[in-house]
Design an enzyme around this catalytic site. Sequence first.
Site, PDB file in Angstrom:
ATOM      1  N   LYS A  53       0.770  -1.219  -0.119  1.00 56.28           N
ATOM      2  CA  LYS A  53       0.062  -0.011   0.200  1.00 56.28           C
ATOM      3  C   LYS A  53       1.002   1.260   0.011  1.00 56.28           C
ATOM      4  CE  LYS A  53      -3.729  -2.383   2.126  1.00 56.28           C
ATOM      5  NZ  LYS A  53      -4.456  -2.688   3.407  1.00 56.28           N
ATOM      6  N   GLN A  97      -4.125  -0.886   9.522  1.00 57.43           N
ATOM      7  CA  GLN A  97      -4.366  -2.207   8.974  1.00 57.43           C
ATOM      8  C   GLN A  97      -5.028  -3.401  10.107  1.00 57.43           C
ATOM      9  OE1 GLN A  97      -3.068  -3.021   6.018  1.00 57.43           O
ATOM     10  NE2 GLN A  97      -4.057  -5.322   6.438  1.00 57.43           N
ATOM     11  N   ASP A 120     -10.569   3.536   4.188  1.00 56.66           N
ATOM     12  CA  ASP A 120     -10.943   2.023   3.949  1.00 56.66           C
ATOM     13  C   ASP A 120     -12.779   1.956   3.945  1.00 56.66           C
ATOM     14  OD1 ASP A 120      -9.477  -0.158   3.588  1.00 56.66           O
ATOM     15  OD2 ASP A 120      -9.088  -0.342   5.804  1.00 56.66           O
TER      16      ASP A 120
END
Length: 299
Positions: A53, A97, A120
Amino acid sequence: MTTVVDGKEVAASVIGVVKTTTMALEKDTGVKPGLAVIIVGDDPASHTYVSSKSRMAKECGFTSIQHTLPAETTQGDLAALVETLNRDKTVHGILVQLPLPRPLESDPIIQSILPEKDVDGLHVVNAGKVATGDLDGGLVSCTPAGAMVFVRRTHGEDLSGLSAVVIGRSNLFGKPMAALLLAANATVTTAHSRTKDLAGVCRNADILVAAVGRPEMVKGDWVKPGATIIDVGINRVPAPEKGEGKSRLVGDVAFEECAEVASIITPVPGGVGPMTIAMLMANTVIAAYRKLGRTPPKF
Ligand code: NAP
């Protein structure tokens, strides 16, 4: 003739748009999109995801910040870092994460991210906007957003008259996917572990989306001839043919037999997977455009 979707190619085209819109934003305003990624602990798989990422964010021309915290980090320390990033004007997107190592609780952390920085798409405000069909106001969770890119490229923006079945009702994927299909005018059924005659339900689907986590569960005789199949599952299964102790990835769809019946199918690996990271980049550039009062690009 069945078309096997090349997820890497579609993801690359999304990244292409991210790069050009990032350059245009910087040229006009002097501002680069900023993505902050937080990782706690030393789970190797999570580190691999976070590295790719961060690498992709740099490749897109973003300011990419990675915060690597030890497994002993307290809930309070993590919350304080999110608060700092919430206030930081150079940060347009924050990603924590998951999963977090025990005993850290992920939900209070996710809900403490400013919704406009929640790239997200997991904050209840963003989930609520998707559920109410406000797709231009919030940030859509990356994997369903990526799956919808495939649907739009196959069927266009308007799915009127098409029936869609989503197998799986998770908050992460199944629920937002069903809401996105509904917002595009499909007639949507959400199936799950309590659904009766799942095969029969699936046979009605013009668009069949599987997000279950059960290797090759969807069989060829569950598929309506000519259907579009989107396989979200990622399952690691033993592959003794590759050598002792070896494994391979398969989806939730029995690929070979379903490909014979469907007209479009996404493979695993190389289908939905590459889209998730591409849509994270897309969400970051969208968040930056909105912060600067500009109309964001569409993907
Ligand atoms: P999840 O939270 O475990 O949800 C699985 C869903 O499948 C549940 O709604 C469950 O029903 C349903 N289910 C389980 N067994 C079933 C059965 N026998 N028949 C019908 N439905 C059944 O999983 P998730 O997070 O949505 O992820 C699903 C899959 O997608 C996993 O393989 C995951 O790795 C993959 N995934 C991939 C990406 C990506 O490509 N980047 C991203 C997210 C997820 P109940 O609700 O009734 O229990």
